[in-house]
Design a protein around this motif. Structure first.
Motif, PDB file in Angstrom:
ATOM      1  N   LEU A 193       0.815  -1.219   0.000  1.00 23.64           N
ATOM      2  CA  LEU A 193       0.000   0.000   0.000  1.00 23.64           C
ATOM      3  C   LEU A 193       0.847   1.268   0.000  1.00 23.64           C
ATOM      4  O   LEU A 193       0.519   2.246  -0.680  1.00 23.64           O
ATOM      5  N   GLU A 194       1.945   1.276   0.781  1.00 24.53           N
ATOM      6  CA  GLU A 194       2.800   2.467   0.836  1.00 24.53           C
ATOM      7  C   GLU A 194       3.402   2.776  -0.530  1.00 24.53           C
ATOM      8  O   GLU A 194       3.449   3.927  -0.963  1.00 24.53           O
ATOM      9  N   LEU A 195       3.845   1.721  -1.214  1.00 22.32           N
ATOM     10  CA  LEU A 195       4.443   1.903  -2.538  1.00 22.32           C
ATOM     11  C   LEU A 195       3.389   2.363  -3.544  1.00 22.32           C
ATOM     12  O   LEU A 195       3.654   3.232  -4.387  1.00 22.32           O
ATOM     13  N   ILE A 214      -2.255  11.827  -0.261  1.00 23.23           N
ATOM     14  CA  ILE A 214      -2.110  10.387  -0.551  1.00 23.23           C
ATOM     15  C   ILE A 214      -0.690   9.898  -0.263  1.00 23.23           C
ATOM     16  O   ILE A 214      -0.488   8.874   0.385  1.00 23.23           O
ATOM     17  N   GLY A 215       0.311  10.656  -0.738  1.00 18.30           N
ATOM     18  CA  GLY A 215       1.695  10.226  -0.532  1.00 18.30           C
ATOM     19  C   GLY A 215       2.164  10.368   0.907  1.00 18.30           C
ATOM     20  O   GLY A 215       2.966   9.575   1.391  1.00 18.30           O
ATOM     21  N   ALA A 236       7.880   9.331   0.693  1.00 14.25           N
ATOM     22  CA  ALA A 236       6.994   8.162   0.680  1.00 14.25           C
ATOM     23  C   ALA A 236       7.689   6.950   0.060  1.00 14.25           C
ATOM     24  O   ALA A 236       7.543   5.819   0.531  1.00 14.25           O
ATOM     25  N   VAL A 237       8.476   7.194  -0.999  1.00 12.94           N
ATOM     26  CA  VAL A 237       9.216   6.094  -1.645  1.00 12.94           C
ATOM     27  C   VAL A 237      10.232   5.494  -0.682  1.00 12.94           C
ATOM     28  O   VAL A 237      10.357   4.274  -0.563  1.00 12.94           O
ATOM     29  N   SER A 238      10.977   6.353   0.041  1.00 12.69           N
ATOM     30  CA  SER A 238      11.966   5.846   0.999  1.00 12.69           C
ATOM     31  C   SER A 238      11.273   5.076   2.125  1.00 12.69           C
ATOM     32  O   SER A 238      11.779   4.051   2.591  1.00 12.69           O
TER      33      SER A 238
END
Length: 643
Positions: free
Chosen positions: A29-31, A66-67, A115-117
Motif C-alpha cells: 500500500l505504501e508503494l 495520498i503520498g 513516501a518512496v523511501s
C-alpha cells in the motif's frame, strides 16, 4: 458427536479461502500510495504548464495527502507516544512550509520521495519477516489424536498436551515435538536443520514440529507442548532478533530526538536573522529556512542502520544462522577469540570403535560379537558404541549370557558357557596386566586420546577395544577458516589432559584447557576476555550454558540442549561450525555497509547545508539530494539480503 460425523469431519477436505484483492495489495500500500502521488505530481505539473493553476494546486494537494498519509500518521503517533519530535515531523513541516510560500510542486516532490523511501523501509521489514511467515505456514493447525478407545479424531494442535498420542501419516507435517512409539519412516528435517537428506526414524527416535513425514505412518507420543517446541523457539528467536536494537541503532534513535530540536531551533533563527544580517528579502529568508529544514533532516542517517541490520538478520536466518538481536550481530565482527566445547561441538558427541587389539588365539569377529553380547545389557555410551560396531560390521545375532553383573563405573562381569568374562577399565581387569598387554599398547592409545575397554577371559586379558569421540570433519575446516581470519581458538573440555591434547591437535585449535567443570569453564572464558577483549563461546550442553552467558557472544549448536539454546545469542541450526566464519563475515559486511551509509548521509547533509547558505541550491535540488540520499542508503543496505 456420532462416528459418522467424526468421519466426515476428518475426511472432508478443507476449503481454502482465496485472499481478497485488498489482502494481496496490503503489503504494498505504501508503494502504491507513493506511485499515485508521483502520477498526481506529473498531472499537476502538466496543468500548471497549461495555466490551469488552481486545478494544478488541487492535484499537488492530493499528492500531499495520498503520498504523505502513512508517514504523517507515523510521525504524529510516535510524537504523541514518545512526547518527542521526530524526522517525520520535520518532513511534514518542510512540505507545509514549501506550500505556504507557493512551492507546491517542490513540497509534493518532497512528500513523494519521502513516501518512496518509507516504502523501501517497509519492504526491508517485510523481507526480514518473510522467514517467520514461511515458518509459520509449516506448522499444522490440526493433528490426528488417538483416543484411549483407539479411535482417531482430528483436534487443534493447541489442545494437545504432553503424553497425548497422535498419528502422523505419510506426507503430513509433524505438528509437535514427540517420540516415535510405533512405526518407521523417513523424516525431512530441512525446516529445522536445513539438511536436505531425509533421516530414518525408528521407535524411540525424536521427531520435531514442522518437519515432514515422508514414507511411513508413525504413532508419536508428545514430549512438549505446542508452544514449547524447537520449531516455536526458532520463530521466537527471529522475532526477538528483529525487535532488539543494536548499540548503533539505539544511539542513532537517541540522537535523533536531540538533533530534531536543534534543527527546529536553527530554522527559527533562520526565519529572522538572515533578513537583518544578510539583507535577504523575507521571501528569500523563509525559502532558505525551508530548504535548510529539508536538507538538515537526518532521514538518511536514521535509515543507515535498521534496514542493514534487518537485512543481515534475514540473510543469516536463510543460511541457518539465527541471531537473537542486532547487538550480537554487531559484536560478532569484533570477536578476537572463540572458545569451543569439545563433546558434541568439535566432536560428534558419540564414541566409536577405532581399533581392536586381540590375542592371536581369537579372531576379531569372535571377540567383537562376544563383547557386544555382554555389553548389549548396558546403557553406557561405550557399551552402546561396541554393540553398534558389531551390528554395522557383522550384523549377526548376539549370544545371551547365562548371568551378568554390572559394576557401575568399572565394567561388566558375565558368564557364557561356564566361562567368566570381564569387560571394563584397566583397574577392573588387573592394571599391571592391562598396561603390559601387547607391548604396552594401552599407553599409546591413551596418548591418542582414546578410551580402552579390556576383555578378560577367566584369568587372561585377550583383547583391548579402543574407542574415541571422533572430531567432526567440518570442525577442522571451521577452525582453519577462523585462524585465517586472525581469530584465536581455544578448546575447553572436562576431559583429561591426554585426551584434550590429542583432540586439540586433531581439531587444529591453538590452545586447550582440560579437566574443566562448569565453573572452571566460566573462569576460563573470563580469563580469555581479559586477554583478548571480545570473546565468543560455542557449546551445546547444559554444562556450557554458564560459559555461553559469560562470553560476549554465546553460540549454541542447533541440536544442543534447550538451556544452551535459550542462553546463547546465536544459534547454528545445522550444527555446521564453518557457518561461524560466515556469520563473522556477515557481521563485518553489515558493519562496513553501516559505516558507508553513515559517512555518505552525513556528507550529503553537510554539502547541502553549505550550498544552501551560499544560495547555491534550489528547493527542488535540496529535496532530490536529501531524499535521494535516503533511498540510496536503503538500497545499499538491501545488498545484505544477498548471500
Amino acid at each position: 458427536m456420532s462416528t459418522e460425523t467424526e468421519f466426515k469431519t476428518y475426511v472432508q477436505p478443507k476449503v481454502e479461502m482465496k485472499p481478497s484483492l485488498f489482502a494481496k495489495l496490503s503489503p504494498h500500500l505504501e508503494l502504491i500510495a507513493a506511485g499515485i502521488s508521483g502520477i498526481l505530481i506529473v498531472i499537476g505539473w502538466i496543468l500548471h504548464h497549461f495555466d490551469y493553476s488552481s486545478i494544478s494546486i488541487a492535484a499537488y494537494l492530493l499528492a500531499f495527502v495520498i503520498g504523505g498519509y502513512a508517514k504523517t500518521k507515523e510521525g504524529i503517533t510516535e510524537t504523541i507516544d514518545n512526547k518527542e519530535l521526530n524526522v517525520e515531523m520535520l518532513m511534514i513541516f518542510a512540505a507545509i512550509g514549501s506550500a505556504i510560500i507557493g512551492y507546491w510542486a517542490e513540497g509534493a516532490i518532497l512528500i513523494f520521495i519521502f513516501a518512496v523511501s518509507g516504502a523501501l523501509e517497509t519492504y526491508t521489514m517485510n523481507k526480514s519477516n518473510k522467514e517467520i511467515s514461511a515458518l509459520m505456514k509449516l506448522q499444522p493447525e490440526e493433528a490426528i489424536k488417538i483416543l484411549p478407545d483407539g479411535r482417531e479424531q482430528a483436534v487443534p494442535v493447541s489442545s494437545l498436551t504432553i503424553s497425548d498420542i497422535i498419528l502422523i501419516k505419510p506426507g503430513e507435517r509433524v505438528p509437535v515435538d514427540g517420540k516415535i512409539i510405533k512405526g518407521t519412516t523417513a523424516i525431512d528435517e530441512a525446516a529445522i536443520t536445513g539438511e536436505s537428506i531425509p533421516l530414518t526414524k525408528e521407535i524411540n527416535d525424536e521427531v520435531f514440529a514442522g518437519t515432514v513425514n515422508i514414507s511411513g505412518s508413525i504413532t508419536v507420543t508428545l514430549t512438549k507442548h505446542a508452544d514449547e517446541t524447537l520449531f516455536q523457539k526458532i520463530i521466537t528467536l527471529i522475532q526477538s532478533a528483529q525487535s532488539e536494537k543494536s548499540p548503533s541503532q539505539a544511539f542513532i534513535e537517541k540522537f535523533e530526538g536531540s538533533y530534531v530540536k536543534i534543527v527546529l531551533s536553527i530554522v527559527g533563527l533562520l526565519l529572522i536573522l538572515p533578513h537583518f544580517l544578510l539583507g535577504w528579502s523575507w521571501n528569500e529568508t523563509f525559502y532558505r529556512a525551508m530548504i535548510f529544514l529539508v536538507v538538515a533532516s537526518p532521514c538518511a542517517l536514521v535509515a543507515s542502520i535498521m534496514p542493514a541490520t534487518l537485512s543481515a538478520i534475514s540473510n543469516g536466518a536463510r543460511a541457518g544462522i539465527l541471531f537473537k538481536g542486532g547487538v550480537h550481530l554487531e559484536n560478532l565482527a569484533h570477536v578476537s577469540a572463540i572458545a569451543f566445547d569439545k563433546t558434541g561441538t568439535l566432536t560428534k558427541g558419540k564414541p566409536v570403535v577405532t581399533d581392536v587389539f586381540i590375542d592371536n588365539k581369537f579372531t576379531e569377529k569372535e571377540i567383537v560379537q562376544l563383547t557386544a553380547s555382554i555389553e548389549s545389557h548396558s546403557n553406557h555410551p561405550l557399551a552402546k558404541a561396541i554393540v553398534r560396531y558389531a551390528e554395522q560390521k557383522y550384523n549377526e545375532p548376539l549370544t545371551q549370557p547365562e548371568s551378568i553383573q554390572d559394576n557401575s563405573g568399572w565394567g561388566v562381569t558375565a558368564k557364557i558357557n561356564n566361562t567368566e568374562w570381564r569387560i571394563g577399565k584397566a583397574a577392573f581387569v588387573g592394571e599391571k596386566e592391562a598396561i603390559a598387554f601387547q607391548n604396552k599398547i594401552y599407553e599409546q592409545i591413551s596418548n591418542e586420546g582414546k578410551t580402552a575397554v579390556f576383555v578378560k577371559k577367566d584369568t587372561e586379558i585377550i583383547a583391548l577395544i579402543a574407542l574415541k569421540d571422533v572430531v567432526r570433519e567440518e570442525s577442522k575446516e571451521a577452525i582453519d577458516r577462523l585462524k585465517q581470519n586472525g581469530i584465536y581458538t581455544v578448546m575447553i573440555t572436562g576431559d583429561s589432559e591426554k585426551t584434550a591434547n590429542a583432540i586439540s591437535k586433531e581439531s587444529h585449535v591453538d590452545e586447550y584447557i582440560a579437566e574443566c567443570l562448569p565453573e572452571k569453564k566460566v573462569a576460563s572464558v573470563k580469563e580469555l576476555k581479559e586477554k583478548y577483549g571480545i570473546v565468543a563461546m560455542v557449546g551445546d550442553g547444559i554444562n556450557d550454558a554458564p560459559a555461553l552467558a559469560t562470553a560476549n557472544v554465546g553460540i549454541a549448536m542447533g541440536e544442543g540442549t534447550d538451556v544452551a539454546l535459550e542462553t546463547a545469542d546465536v544459534v547454528l541450526m545445522k550444527n555446521d561450525l564453518p557457518r561461524i566464519a560466515e556469520a563473522i563475515q556477515l557481521s563485518k559486511r553489515m558493519n562496513r555497509i553501516i559505516k558507508q551509509n553513515i559517512i555518505f548521509s552525513i556528507s550529503v547533509i553537510m554539502l547541502l547545508i553549505i550550498s544552501n547558505f551560499l544560495q547555491a541550491v534550489a528547493l527542488p535540488f535540496g529535496v532530490i539530494g536529501h531524499e535521494g540520499s535516503t533511498i540510496l542508503v536503503i538500497l545499499n543496505s538491501l545488498r545484505l539480503l544477498k548471500s
